[in-house]
Design an enzyme around this catalytic site. Sequence first.
Site, short mmCIF file in Angstrom:
data_model
loop_
_atom_site.label_atom_id
_atom_site.label_comp_id
_atom_site.label_asym_id
_atom_site.label_seq_id
_atom_site.Cartn_x
_atom_site.Cartn_y
_atom_site.Cartn_z
N VAL A 236 0.77 -1.20 -0.53
CA VAL A 236 0.27 -0.39 -0.43
C VAL A 236 0.71 1.24 -0.02
O VAL A 236 1.42 1.82 0.63
CB VAL A 236 -0.88 0.31 1.15
N PRO A 237 1.76 1.97 -0.93
CA PRO A 237 2.30 2.69 -0.71
C PRO A 237 2.54 3.94 -0.94
O PRO A 237 2.55 5.10 -1.60
CB PRO A 237 2.61 2.21 -3.02
N CYS A 238 2.39 4.06 0.62
CA CYS A 238 1.89 5.51 1.61
C CYS A 238 3.84 6.04 1.31
O CYS A 238 3.95 7.36 1.08
CB CYS A 238 2.11 5.05 2.65
N HIS A 239 4.52 5.83 -0.07
CA HIS A 239 5.99 6.16 0.83
C HIS A 239 5.58 6.66 -0.57
O HIS A 239 6.80 8.13 -0.84
CB HIS A 239 6.40 5.50 0.35
#
Length: 187
Positions: A136-139
């Site tokens: 889940v690409p919070c970066h």
Amino acid sequence: MKFPSILLQTCIETSQGPVWLAASPQGLAGLWFAGQKHLPAQLAIGPSWQHADDHPVLQLAARQFKEYLAGQRQVFDVPLDLSSGSAFQQSVWQALLDLPFGTTTSYGALSERLGTPSAVRAVAAAVGRNPVSVLVPCHRVLGARGDLTGYAGGLERKAALLRLEGTLTVSMADLPRSAPLFAEPSI
């Protein structure tokens, strides 16, 4: 955060250090870098979830995550269980899943996309509590001016992930503290 009562976990070694993975019967419920903020007490105090290196979801997540770090994967197809968060947090995490590899957005733009333009801080807090880092690409979420801000796994790790995806081309050490890292977010 409230995790399902039955979770299985494993720890894998990666180029970004040790990573904890946790799975419920519904799917991958957690991916945390060792030492990251918001590491569940069940892992921070001492692993209390049952260890299961041979669990199919944990094996799939471990393989795909290592492929991603090796530059061999851009999309994940691991089943996810994001039920540990509130309805609002889950909506933010679902929106993160729409951010393609190699793109970035800002907290403000993400808030607008969710139809909550005045809730930027709440959106940022939900992004920060994402239990499934990278998948889940919070970066991929940046500050308003495109600067590298906040990441539970640490800014150096966030920069490394963005360099891997080709959205950050300089080292953090090469930048003045206040300089934006990106001209503008791309989403």
